[in-house]
Design a protein around this motif. Structure first.
Motif, mmCIF file in Angstrom:
data_model
loop_
_atom_site.group_PDB
_atom_site.id
_atom_site.type_symbol
_atom_site.label_atom_id
_atom_site.label_comp_id
_atom_site.label_asym_id
_atom_site.label_seq_id
_atom_site.Cartn_x
_atom_site.Cartn_y
_atom_site.Cartn_z
ATOM 1 N N ALA A 1 19.112 11.040 -29.654
ATOM 2 C CA ALA A 1 17.671 10.819 -29.828
ATOM 3 C C ALA A 1 17.364 9.324 -29.965
ATOM 4 O O ALA A 1 16.402 8.826 -29.360
ATOM 5 C CB ALA A 1 17.161 11.584 -31.042
ATOM 6 N N THR A 2 18.169 8.615 -30.732
ATOM 7 C CA THR A 2 17.966 7.174 -30.887
ATOM 8 C C THR A 2 18.244 6.467 -29.566
ATOM 9 O O THR A 2 17.505 5.570 -29.160
ATOM 10 C CB THR A 2 18.858 6.603 -32.003
ATOM 11 O OG1 THR A 2 18.575 7.300 -33.215
ATOM 12 C CG2 THR A 2 18.612 5.123 -32.201
ATOM 13 N N PHE A 3 19.303 6.892 -28.875
ATOM 14 C CA PHE A 3 19.610 6.314 -27.564
ATOM 15 C C PHE A 3 18.405 6.459 -26.641
ATOM 16 O O PHE A 3 17.970 5.491 -26.011
ATOM 17 C CB PHE A 3 20.835 7.003 -26.945
ATOM 18 C CG PHE A 3 21.145 6.516 -25.553
ATOM 19 C CD1 PHE A 3 21.973 5.430 -25.361
ATOM 20 C CD2 PHE A 3 20.587 7.135 -24.438
ATOM 21 C CE1 PHE A 3 22.256 4.962 -24.078
ATOM 22 C CE2 PHE A 3 20.860 6.679 -23.161
ATOM 23 C CZ PHE A 3 21.694 5.589 -22.980
ATOM 24 N N ASP A 4 17.860 7.678 -26.563
ATOM 25 C CA ASP A 4 16.721 7.925 -25.676
ATOM 26 C C ASP A 4 15.505 7.098 -26.085
ATOM 27 O O ASP A 4 14.792 6.574 -25.225
ATOM 28 C CB ASP A 4 16.382 9.419 -25.657
ATOM 29 C CG ASP A 4 17.470 10.250 -24.986
ATOM 30 O OD1 ASP A 4 18.232 9.706 -24.150
ATOM 31 O OD2 ASP A 4 17.566 11.453 -25.303
ATOM 32 N N ALA A 5 15.269 6.976 -27.388
ATOM 33 C CA ALA A 5 14.128 6.185 -27.860
ATOM 34 C C ALA A 5 14.289 4.715 -27.490
ATOM 35 O O ALA A 5 13.333 4.072 -27.023
ATOM 36 C CB ALA A 5 13.970 6.343 -29.367
ATOM 37 N N LEU A 6 15.486 4.175 -27.669
ATOM 38 C CA LEU A 6 15.729 2.763 -27.363
ATOM 39 C C LEU A 6 15.763 2.494 -25.866
ATOM 40 O O LEU A 6 15.421 1.387 -25.419
ATOM 41 C CB LEU A 6 17.023 2.295 -28.012
ATOM 42 C CG LEU A 6 17.001 2.196 -29.529
ATOM 43 C CD1 LEU A 6 18.373 1.798 -30.061
ATOM 44 C CD2 LEU A 6 15.943 1.219 -29.996
ATOM 45 N N LEU A 7 16.161 3.489 -25.092
ATOM 46 C CA LEU A 7 16.248 3.323 -23.639
ATOM 47 C C LEU A 7 14.883 2.952 -23.052
ATOM 48 O O LEU A 7 14.805 2.196 -22.088
ATOM 49 C CB LEU A 7 16.794 4.593 -22.993
ATOM 50 C CG LEU A 7 17.107 4.522 -21.512
ATOM 51 C CD1 LEU A 7 18.142 3.436 -21.223
ATOM 52 C CD2 LEU A 7 17.606 5.880 -21.024
ATOM 53 N N ALA A 8 13.824 3.444 -23.670
ATOM 54 C CA ALA A 8 12.479 3.135 -23.185
ATOM 55 C C ALA A 8 12.168 1.640 -23.279
ATOM 56 O O ALA A 8 11.313 1.136 -22.549
ATOM 57 C CB ALA A 8 11.447 3.938 -23.980
ATOM 58 N N TYR A 9 12.858 0.923 -24.162
ATOM 59 C CA TYR A 9 12.611 -0.506 -24.361
ATOM 60 C C TYR A 9 13.622 -1.389 -23.629
ATOM 61 O O TYR A 9 13.428 -2.600 -23.535
ATOM 62 C CB TYR A 9 12.660 -0.851 -25.854
ATOM 63 C CG TYR A 9 11.601 -0.141 -26.646
ATOM 64 C CD1 TYR A 9 10.293 -0.607 -26.671
ATOM 65 C CD2 TYR A 9 11.912 1.015 -27.362
ATOM 66 C CE1 TYR A 9 9.310 0.056 -27.393
ATOM 67 C CE2 TYR A 9 10.938 1.681 -28.091
ATOM 68 C CZ TYR A 9 9.644 1.198 -28.102
ATOM 69 O OH TYR A 9 8.682 1.857 -28.806
ATOM 70 N N PHE A 10 14.701 -0.800 -23.139
ATOM 71 C CA PHE A 10 15.769 -1.587 -22.507
ATOM 72 C C PHE A 10 15.251 -2.275 -21.252
ATOM 73 O O PHE A 10 14.598 -1.666 -20.409
ATOM 74 C CB PHE A 10 16.962 -0.695 -22.155
ATOM 75 C CG PHE A 10 18.084 -1.464 -21.531
ATOM 76 C CD1 PHE A 10 18.953 -2.198 -22.312
ATOM 77 C CD2 PHE A 10 18.249 -1.479 -20.156
ATOM 78 C CE1 PHE A 10 19.982 -2.930 -21.739
ATOM 79 C CE2 PHE A 10 19.271 -2.202 -19.576
ATOM 80 C CZ PHE A 10 20.144 -2.930 -20.375
ATOM 81 N N ALA A 11 15.551 -3.561 -21.130
ATOM 82 C CA ALA A 11 15.181 -4.330 -19.938
ATOM 83 C C ALA A 11 16.339 -5.248 -19.580
ATOM 84 O O ALA A 11 16.707 -6.121 -20.372
ATOM 85 C CB ALA A 11 13.927 -5.156 -20.215
ATOM 86 N N PRO A 12 16.941 -5.061 -18.412
ATOM 87 C CA PRO A 12 18.016 -5.966 -18.000
ATOM 88 C C PRO A 12 17.493 -7.395 -17.881
ATOM 89 O O PRO A 12 16.297 -7.613 -17.673
ATOM 90 C CB PRO A 12 18.427 -5.437 -16.616
ATOM 91 C CG PRO A 12 17.837 -4.087 -16.503
ATOM 92 C CD PRO A 12 16.649 -4.052 -17.410
ATOM 93 N N PRO A 13 18.378 -8.365 -18.015
ATOM 94 C CA PRO A 13 17.936 -9.761 -17.882
ATOM 95 C C PRO A 13 17.417 -10.046 -16.473
ATOM 96 O O PRO A 13 17.877 -9.458 -15.500
ATOM 97 C CB PRO A 13 19.198 -10.566 -18.195
ATOM 98 C CG PRO A 13 20.331 -9.621 -18.040
ATOM 99 C CD PRO A 13 19.800 -8.245 -18.256
ATOM 100 N N THR A 14 16.460 -10.945 -16.405
ATOM 101 C CA THR A 14 15.874 -11.327 -15.119
ATOM 102 C C THR A 14 16.143 -12.808 -14.860
ATOM 103 O O THR A 14 16.363 -13.581 -15.803
ATOM 104 C CB THR A 14 14.353 -11.084 -15.114
ATOM 105 O OG1 THR A 14 13.753 -11.929 -16.097
ATOM 106 C CG2 THR A 14 14.016 -9.630 -15.391
#
Length: 154
Positions: free
Chosen positions: A128-141
């Motif tokens: 559940a925490t993984f899924d919640a944090l995944l929404a905020y994950f952004a690879p470097p640009t």
């Protein structure tokens, strides 16, 4: 370090620090030692993590200016988190590498389950925490101007 929760950032950071004879600073270790039992949800994590970053920033910059290699085992999984890294780099005038561990979600979740089996006291090591944090994950640009070292796992 950049990589989803469970990607292996801490394991990689330890290995990197040993191979480079660098100082290793681990957010997880600092949170556990300074605030035992106080990280109970994402809000408490954000507050306590911010305190640690504020306390360490000047010390990290001094080390970097003196030529000490430092491996920061702190997540750089969002633009905001990476902005702290950028501030340190700019303030210290140091060279850097941002190691990006690109790992599929299912492997991350499996590694979280394995970690939870041996470290059951951490309440935030679940799907559940993984899924919640995944929404905020952004690879470097490229616009962030990091020297990115990509480590892909399939």
């Amino acid at each position: 370090m950049c990589g989803k929760m469970g990607a292996g950032k801490s394991t990689f950071a330890k290995s990197l620090a040993m191979s480079c004879e660098a100082a290793l600073l681990s957010e997880d270790d600092l949170l556990r030692d300074l605030y035992p039992g106080e990280v109970i949800d994402l809000a408490s994590y954000a507050t306590l993590s911010g305190r640690i970053k504020n306390a360490l920033a000047g010390h990290i910059c001094v080390l970097l200016r003196r030529g000490v290699s430092v491996v920061l085992d702190f997540p750089g999984n969002t633009v905001a988190q990476r902005s702290w890294f950028r501030q340190l780099i700019d303030r210290a005038g140091s060279h850097h590498q941002l190691h990006y561990l690109s790992v599929p979600n299912e492997i991350c979740k499996q590694q979280l389950r394995e970690r939870r089996a041996t470290n059951a006291h951490d309440p935030l090591q679940d799907d559940a925490t993984f899924d919640a944090l995944l929404a905020y994950f952004a690879p470097p640009t490229p616009e962030e101007q990091f020297v990115v070292i990509l480590h892909e796992r399939t």
